[in-house]
Design an enzyme around this catalytic site. Structure first.
Site, PDB file in Angstrom:
ATOM      1  N   GLU A 171      -7.953   5.461  13.643  1.00 53.27           N
ATOM      2  CA  GLU A 171      -6.993   4.368  13.846  1.00 53.27           C
ATOM      3  C   GLU A 171      -7.208   3.751  15.232  1.00 53.27           C
ATOM      4  O   GLU A 171      -7.192   4.456  16.241  1.00 53.27           O
ATOM      5  CB  GLU A 171      -5.548   4.884  13.691  1.00 53.27           C
ATOM      6  CG  GLU A 171      -4.464   3.917  14.146  1.00 53.27           C
ATOM      7  CD  GLU A 171      -4.534   2.519  13.528  1.00 53.27           C
ATOM      8  OE1 GLU A 171      -4.657   2.404  12.296  1.00 53.27           O
ATOM      9  OE2 GLU A 171      -4.485   1.523  14.295  1.00 53.27           O
ATOM     10  N   ALA A 172      -7.342   2.426  15.217  1.00 50.32           N
ATOM     11  CA  ALA A 172      -7.618   1.712  16.463  1.00 50.32           C
ATOM     12  C   ALA A 172      -6.435   1.740  17.435  1.00 50.32           C
ATOM     13  O   ALA A 172      -6.618   1.666  18.650  1.00 50.32           O
ATOM     14  CB  ALA A 172      -7.987   0.265  16.141  1.00 50.32           C
ATOM     15  N   HIS A 232       2.273 -11.705   3.965  1.00 51.32           N
ATOM     16  CA  HIS A 232       2.008 -10.956   2.736  1.00 51.32           C
ATOM     17  C   HIS A 232       0.572 -11.132   2.256  1.00 51.32           C
ATOM     18  O   HIS A 232       0.305 -10.981   1.070  1.00 51.32           O
ATOM     19  CB  HIS A 232       2.954 -11.420   1.619  1.00 51.32           C
ATOM     20  CG  HIS A 232       4.371 -10.989   1.800  1.00 51.32           C
ATOM     21  ND1 HIS A 232       5.344 -11.208   0.844  1.00 51.32           N
ATOM     22  CD2 HIS A 232       4.987 -10.333   2.806  1.00 51.32           C
ATOM     23  CE1 HIS A 232       6.508 -10.720   1.277  1.00 51.32           C
ATOM     24  NE2 HIS A 232       6.310 -10.190   2.459  1.00 51.32           N
ATOM     25  N   ALA A 251      -4.078  -3.661   1.140  1.00 48.96           N
ATOM     26  CA  ALA A 251      -3.655  -4.953   0.591  1.00 48.96           C
ATOM     27  C   ALA A 251      -4.846  -5.817   0.175  1.00 48.96           C
ATOM     28  O   ALA A 251      -4.695  -6.732  -0.630  1.00 48.96           O
ATOM     29  CB  ALA A 251      -2.803  -5.700   1.623  1.00 48.96           C
ATOM     30  N   PRO A 277       4.900  -6.881  -0.588  1.00 43.07           N
ATOM     31  CA  PRO A 277       3.798  -6.000  -1.022  1.00 43.07           C
ATOM     32  C   PRO A 277       3.927  -4.497  -0.730  1.00 43.07           C
ATOM     33  O   PRO A 277       3.277  -3.692  -1.402  1.00 43.07           O
ATOM     34  CB  PRO A 277       2.584  -6.566  -0.274  1.00 43.07           C
ATOM     35  CG  PRO A 277       3.116  -7.353   0.852  1.00 43.07           C
ATOM     36  CD  PRO A 277       4.488  -7.795   0.494  1.00 43.07           C
TER      37      PRO A 277
HETATM   38  C1  LIG Z   1       5.683  -9.199  10.451  1.00 47.50           C
HETATM   39  C2  LIG Z   1       5.496  -8.674   9.068  1.00 47.50           C
HETATM   40  C3  LIG Z   1       6.583  -8.609   8.206  1.00 47.50           C
HETATM   41  C4  LIG Z   1       6.427  -8.124   6.907  1.00 47.50           C
HETATM   42  N1  LIG Z   1       7.526  -7.929   6.124  1.00 47.50           N
HETATM   43  C5  LIG Z   1       7.385  -7.243   4.968  1.00 47.50           C
HETATM   44  C6  LIG Z   1       8.518  -6.798   4.235  1.00 47.50           C
HETATM   45  O1  LIG Z   1       9.677  -6.988   4.645  1.00 47.50           O
HETATM   46  N2  LIG Z   1       8.317  -6.134   3.071  1.00 47.50           N
HETATM   47  C7  LIG Z   1       7.072  -5.892   2.585  1.00 47.50           C
HETATM   48  O2  LIG Z   1       6.957  -5.296   1.521  1.00 47.50           O
HETATM   49  N3  LIG Z   1       5.979  -6.290   3.272  1.00 47.50           N
HETATM   50  C8  LIG Z   1       6.104  -6.920   4.455  1.00 47.50           C
HETATM   51  N4  LIG Z   1       5.000  -7.250   5.173  1.00 47.50           N
HETATM   52  C9  LIG Z   1       3.664  -6.977   4.603  1.00 47.50           C
HETATM   53  C10 LIG Z   1       3.262  -5.515   4.674  1.00 47.50           C
HETATM   54  O3  LIG Z   1       3.804  -4.891   5.814  1.00 47.50           O
HETATM   55  C11 LIG Z   1       1.737  -5.430   4.666  1.00 47.50           C
HETATM   56  O4  LIG Z   1       1.256  -6.079   3.510  1.00 47.50           O
HETATM   57  C12 LIG Z   1       1.253  -3.980   4.655  1.00 47.50           C
HETATM   58  O5  LIG Z   1       1.818  -3.238   5.713  1.00 47.50           O
HETATM   59  C13 LIG Z   1      -0.267  -3.943   4.732  1.00 47.50           C
HETATM   60  O6  LIG Z   1      -0.691  -2.614   4.561  1.00 47.50           O
HETATM   61  P1  LIG Z   1      -2.226  -2.250   4.697  1.00 47.50           P
HETATM   62  O7  LIG Z   1      -2.339  -0.786   4.506  1.00 47.50           O
HETATM   63  O8  LIG Z   1      -3.022  -3.153   3.838  1.00 47.50           O
HETATM   64  O9  LIG Z   1      -2.613  -2.648   6.212  1.00 47.50           O
HETATM   65  P2  LIG Z   1      -1.952  -2.162   7.578  1.00 47.50           P
HETATM   66  O10 LIG Z   1      -0.684  -1.433   7.353  1.00 47.50           O
HETATM   67  O11 LIG Z   1      -1.881  -3.352   8.487  1.00 47.50           O
HETATM   68  O12 LIG Z   1      -2.980  -1.090   8.144  1.00 47.50           O
HETATM   69  C14 LIG Z   1      -4.265  -1.391   8.626  1.00 47.50           C
HETATM   70  C15 LIG Z   1      -4.564  -0.415   9.758  1.00 47.50           C
HETATM   71  O13 LIG Z   1      -5.959  -0.388  10.029  1.00 47.50           O
HETATM   72  C16 LIG Z   1      -6.163  -0.350  11.421  1.00 47.50           C
HETATM   73  N5  LIG Z   1      -7.510  -0.875  11.669  1.00 47.50           N
HETATM   74  C17 LIG Z   1      -7.977  -2.116  11.415  1.00 47.50           C
HETATM   75  N6  LIG Z   1      -9.290  -2.192  11.738  1.00 47.50           N
HETATM   76  C18 LIG Z   1      -9.656  -0.976  12.190  1.00 47.50           C
HETATM   77  C19 LIG Z   1     -10.871  -0.426  12.663  1.00 47.50           C
HETATM   78  N7  LIG Z   1     -12.002  -1.161  12.726  1.00 47.50           N
HETATM   79  N8  LIG Z   1     -10.893   0.868  13.077  1.00 47.50           N
HETATM   80  C20 LIG Z   1      -9.762   1.629  13.026  1.00 47.50           C
HETATM   81  N9  LIG Z   1      -8.576   1.149  12.577  1.00 47.50           N
HETATM   82  C21 LIG Z   1      -8.534  -0.128  12.167  1.00 47.50           C
HETATM   83  C22 LIG Z   1      -5.043  -1.209  11.955  1.00 47.50           C
HETATM   84  O14 LIG Z   1      -4.810  -0.964  13.324  1.00 47.50           O
HETATM   85  C23 LIG Z   1      -3.877  -0.808  11.063  1.00 47.50           C
HETATM   86  O15 LIG Z   1      -3.183   0.302  11.590  1.00 47.50           O
HETATM   87  C24 LIG Z   1       5.136  -7.743   6.464  1.00 47.50           C
HETATM   88  C25 LIG Z   1       4.043  -7.802   7.326  1.00 47.50           C
HETATM   89  C26 LIG Z   1       4.205  -8.251   8.628  1.00 47.50           C
HETATM   90  C27 LIG Z   1       3.012  -8.274   9.551  1.00 47.50           C
END
Ligand SMILES: Cc1cc2nc3c(=O)[nH]c(=O)nc-3n(C[C@H](O)[C@H](O)[C@H](O)COP(=O)(O)OP(=O)(O)OC[C@H]3O[C@@H](n4cnc5c(N)ncnc54)[C@H](O)[C@@H]3O)c2cc1C
Ligand SMILES: *[C@@H]1O[C@H](CO)[C@@H](O)[C@H](O)[C@H]1NC(C)=O
Ligand SMILES: *[C@@H]1O[C@H](CO)[C@@H](O)[C@H](O)[C@H]1NC(C)=O
Ligand SMILES: *[C@@H]1O[C@H](CO)[C@@H](O)[C@H](O)[C@H]1NC(C)=O
Length: 625
Positions: free
Chosen positions: A72-73, A551, A588, A599
Site C-alpha cells: 500500500e502506497a 463512483h 472498481a 459502489p
Molecule cells: C470522496 C468520495 C466519496 C464517495 N462516497 C461514496 C459513498 O458514499 N458510498 C459508496 O458506496 N461509494 C462512495 N465512493 C466510492 C467508493 O469509495 C470507491 O468506489 C471505492 O472505495 C473504490 O474501491 P477500490 O478498492 O476500487 O479502490 P480504493 O479503495 O481507492 O483502493 C485503492 C488503493 O490502492 C492504493 N494504490 C494505488 N496505486 C498503488 C500502487 N502503485 N502501489 C501501492 N498501492 C497503490 C491506493 O493508495 C488505495 O489505497 C466515494 C468515493 C470518494 C473518493
C-alpha cells in the site's frame, strides 16, 4: 480490547501496532509484526497491490488460509487524516475533495492529486478527482453510504460476463458476508419525522467486520427535502436499498460503527485479522511494476518504500486492487494494455489488451437550490455558539450533528411526462429501453449547505446514475510515478445531456415549485436562478457546475474470454486475459458497467466472492455457489 477505534483515537500508533489480547493465532506475535521492515526481498503465497476497499477485504479473507502481503502506497488515515476520516460529519467536508485543480487543498499524505484532462462535455473544465492513498483506500474518505444495486444490475452483469454466479440471488451470500447491521437507534435519532422500515433479512446475523447502521442524527433540512421528493411521487421504500430493489426513497444505511460512531472503513478488515493471521502489510510502499516470467506468468512486484527498491514475489498469485485509475496504469507500465501505447513508451509487450484504460464510467450530479429557513449540520458545527455543544454531544452521547453523514436518497426512472419526444430523442429512449425494468436512471441527493451569513441553502441534487458517456485513461510515460492521463467523459453522450436537462426541469417544477417546500423557502431560486431558462442556458449551467460522486468504474472491464479485442481485460474470476497467468484485478476497475447504486457495497461483495473463488481452487470459471 486494546484495538478498539476509541483507543485508536487517543493512542493512534500504539493501538495500531499492538495486537489485541486473546487472539486465536497459534503462536504469539511481536508488537507491530504485521508491518515488515522495508528493503528485503520476500515471497508470499499472495501479493495484493493496493490496501484499499477491495484490497483489504480480499487480503484479510485470503490471510485466513495463505501467507499474504499487502503493498500500500499510503499510511494510516487515523493518523494522517485525523478526525476528518473518523468523525462522520467530516466525511462530507474532507478538506481535499475540491474539484478545482487550482484551488483544492492538497493533502500529500492522503490523496493522489489526480487531475483530469479538460472535459469537452463539461465546459472544458479540468477536475481534481480525489482518491485516497491510505490503508482502507477510498473507503477512508468516502461519504459512508452503503447501498446495493438492483437485481437487474447483477443479472445483467452475469449475462455480460457469461457467469451466473453474478446474478443477484447468487451474490447475496457475498453481500451478507462483509457487513454487520445494527438497527437504528430511534432514541438518538432526533426527529419523529424520519422514521422508516427496512429489511433485516438483507443482512446476516454473523456478518463480517464492516459496520453498517444509520446515523444518530437527522439533518432538519434533509427531512424537509425528503418530503419534497415524496411529493414528486417518489415514495418512501419499505425495505430500503439492500434487497435488490433500488427504487423510491430511503434514509440511507451508513458505514458507521455504532459502538463509537466512527467511520467503518476497509481498515476494519485488516483489524479483524492482524493478530490472528500472518498478514504482512507494506505501508508507504508503492508497486512500481509487475514482473513476468517467459511464460507470461506474473511472478513478482517491484516496489519502492520512499525510494528504497526491492522485490516481493508471489508463489501463487498477484492481485491488483489499486483502484479504477491505478490498476490500469500499473497494467500498462508492466506491459499489458493497448499495443500502440506500450510501443510509444518502449514498454516490452506482455499482452495486447486494448480495453485497458477504456470504458471509464463516471456519474455526475448538479444542484437546484433555494435559501431555506431550516438549520443544517454545517451551520451548527461552523458556528462558535453551537460548536462546543455539538462536540460534547458527539463525544459524550455519540449523537448530534457530528455523528451524522449520509441522509435521504431516492431513485427512479424518469417518469412518463419527461420521456416524451420533446424531452428525449428516439435514440435516447431506445438506449434507456435496453436497461432492465428495475434499473433507475436518476438518483436524488438532498443536502443542506451553510451560506456565508449563517443561513442554509437547500439543494435537490439529481445525479445521472446510468451514464452513457465514456471516458478513458492512458499513461504519459513508462513510470508509475507519473500520474495517469484521463478524460472522465462527462456529458459527452447526447443521451446524458437530454437526461440532465429533463431531470433538471422535473426537479425545478415538481420539486421546488410545489407547495410542500413553500414552508421552508425564504426566497427565489438561488442556483442556478430564474435567469437560467432556456434549454441552452440550463445545459450550460449543468456543464459548468457538474460535480462528481467519485463512483468511477470500468477501466479493466470484466468480460468473456475471446472478447479481448473488444475491450475485455479480466474474466469473471478477475483473471487477466491475453494469455497471462498468476494475475488478477479485483476492484472498481473491473465493473463492466456503473451500478446505479453507490459502489462500495458491491466492491466488498466482489472481493468476498473472488476470495471464495481463490480459496476453493480458483480455476473454474463458473463459480456457482
Ligand atoms: C470522496 C468520495 C466519496 C464517495 N462516497 C461514496 C459513498 O458514499 N458510498 C459508496 O458506496 N461509494 C462512495 N465512493 C466510492 C467508493 O469509495 C470507491 O468506489 C471505492 O472505495 C473504490 O474501491 P477500490 O478498492 O476500487 O479502490 P480504493 O479503495 O481507492 O483502493 C485503492 C488503493 O490502492 C492504493 N494504490 C494505488 N496505486 C498503488 C500502487 N502503485 N502501489 C501501492 N498501492 C497503490 C491506493 O493508495 C488505495 O489505497 C466515494 C468515493 C470518494 C473518493
Ligand atoms: C532481490 O530480488 C531482485 C529481483 O529478483 C534481485 O535482482 C536482487 O538481487 C535481490 N536482492 C537481494 C538482496 O537478494
Ligand atoms: C420534523 O420535526 C421537527 C421537530 O419536531 C420539526 O422542527 C421539523 O420541521 C419537522 N420536519 C418535517 C419535514 O416535518
Ligand atoms: C480518450 O477519449 C478522447 C475523447 O473521446 C479521445 O480524444 C482520446 O483519443 C481517447 N484516448 C484514449 C487513450 O483512448
Amino acid at each position: 480490547m486494546m484495538l478498539s477505534l476509541r483507543a485508536c483515537l487517543s493512542f493512534p500508533l500504539l493501538s495500531l501496532v499492538i495486537p489485541r489480547a486473546g487472539c486465536d493465532r497459534t503462536g504469539p506475535r511481536l508488537p507491530g509484526a504485521a508491518f515488515p521492515l522495508p528493503g528485503s526481498n520476500a515471497t508470499y503465497d499472495y501479493v495484493i497491490v493496493g490496501g484499499g476497499t477491495a484490497g483489504l477485504a480480499l487480503a484479510s479473507r485470503l490471510a485466513e488460509s495463505f501467507s499474504v502481503a499487502v503493498i500500500e502506497a499510503g499510511g494510516f488515515y487515523q493518523v494522517d487524516n485525523s478526525y476528518q476520516s473518523i468523525v462522520p460529519f467530516y466525511a462530507l467536508v474532507v478538506s481535499f475533495l475540491g474539484l478545482d485543480p487550482n484551488t483544492y487543498s492538497r493533502h500529500p499524505l492522503m490523496d493522489w492529486d489526480l487531475i483530469s484532462q479538460p472535459l469537452s462535455g463539461a465546459a472544458g473544465r479540468r477536475i481534481h478527482y480525489a482518491q485516497a492513498k491510505t490503508l482502507g483506500g477510498s473507503s477512508s474518505i468516502n461519504t459512508l453510504a452503503y447501498v446495493r444495486a438492483n437485481r437487474g444490475f447483477y443479472d445483467r452483469w452475469a449475462k455480460t460476463v457469461g457467469d451466473d454466479s453474478y446474478k443477484f440471488e447468487n451474490m447475496l451470500p457475498f453481500f451478507k458476508r462483509s457487513p454487520k447491521l445494527t438497527p437504528p437507534d430511534w432514541k438518538k435519532r432526533n426527529t419523529p419525522n424520519a422514521t422508516f422500515t427496512y429489511d433485516p433479512s438483507a443482512f446476516s446475523s454473523n456478518g463480517g467486520p464492516i459496520q453498517v447502521s444509520w446515523a444518530n442524527w437527522v439533518d432538519p433540512t434533509s427531512s424537509w427535502l425528503a418530503k419534497g421528493l415524496q411529493a414528486m411521487g417518489i415514495p418512501l421504500s419499505k425495505e430500503g436499498f439492500n434487497s435488490g430493489k433500488l427504487t423510491g426513497g430511503a434514509w440511507s444505511n451508513t458505514l458507521i460503527n455504532p459502538k463509537n460512531t466512527h467511520r467503518s472503513s476497509a481498515y476494519e478488515f485488516l483489524d479483524s485479522v492482524i493478530d490472528k493471521t500472518d498478514i504482512q502489510v507494506y505501508h508507504h510502499t508503492q508497486a512500481l511494476k509487475i514482473n513476468f516470467d517467459a511464460k507470461k506468468r506474473a511472478t513478482s512486484v517491484l516496489v519502492s518504500t520512499d525510494g528504497l527498491e526491492y522485490t516481493i514475489s508471489a508463489s501463487r498469485e498477484i492481485v491488483l486492487s489499486a483502484g479504477v485509475f491505478h490498476s490500469p496504469q500499473l497494467l500498462m507500465v508492466s506491459g499489458i494494455g493497448p499495443k500502440a501505447t506500450l510501443n510509444r513508451f518502449s514498454i516490452p509487450l506482455v499482452a495486447d489488451l486494448p480495453g485497458v484504460g477504456q470504458n471509464l464510467q463516471d456519474k455526475i450530479f448538479f444542484n437546484v437550490a433555494y435559501p431555506v429557513n431550516t438549520p443544517t449540520a454545517g451551520n451548527i458545527v461552523n458556528s462558535p455558539a453551537t460548536r462546543d455543544a455539538a462536540e460534547r454531544e458527539y463525544l459524550e452521547t455519540q449523537s448530534g450533528p457530528l455523528s451524522s453523514a449520509g441522509g435521504y436518497l431516492a431513485f427512479e426512472k424518469l417518469p412518463a411526462p419527461y420521456r416524451t419526444p420533446s424531452h428525449l430523442s428516439k435514440r435516447t429512449r431506445d438506449l434507456l429501453s435496453e436497461l432492465p425494468s428495475d434499473w433507475p436512471e436518476i438518483e436524488y441527493i438532498v443536502a443542506g449547505f451553510p451560506d456565508a451569513m449563517g443561513g442554509t441553502i437547500g439543494s435537490l441534487s439529481p445525479s445521472l446514475i446510468a451514464p452513457f458517456s465514456r471516458g478513458n485513461l492512458t499513461i504519459k510515460s513508462s513510470s508509475i510515478k507519473d500520474s495517469p492521463v484521463f478524460d472522465l467523459g462527462w456529458l459527452t453522450d447526447p443521451a446524458d445531456q437530454e437526461l440532465a436537462l429533463a431531470t433538471f426541469k422535473r426537479v425545478r417544477k415538481d420539486g421546488w415549485e410545489k407547495k410542500t417546500l413553500d414552508r421552508i423557502k425564504t426566497g427565489p431560486e438561488l442556483f442556478p436562478g430564474a435567469a437560467v431558462k432556456t434549454d441552452e442556458e440550463i445545459l450550460s449551467y449543468i456543464r459548468s457546475t457538474a460535480n462528481q460522486l467519485w463512483h468511477a468504474v470500468g477501466t479493466c472491464k470484466m468480460g468473456k474470454k475471446g472478447e479481448e479485442g473488444t475491450g475485455a481485460v479480466v474474466d469473471s474470476a478477475g483473471r487477466v486475459l491475453g494469455g497471462v497467468s498468476g494475475l488478477r484485478v479485483v476492484d472498481a476497475s473491473v465493473f463492466p458497467r456503473a451500478p446505479p447504486s453507490h459502489p462500495t457495497a458491491t466492491i466488498y461483495a466482489l472481493a468476498e466472492k473472488i476470495a471464495d473463488v481463490i480459496r476453493r481452487g480458483g480455476n473454474n470459471n463458473n463459480n456457482r455457489i
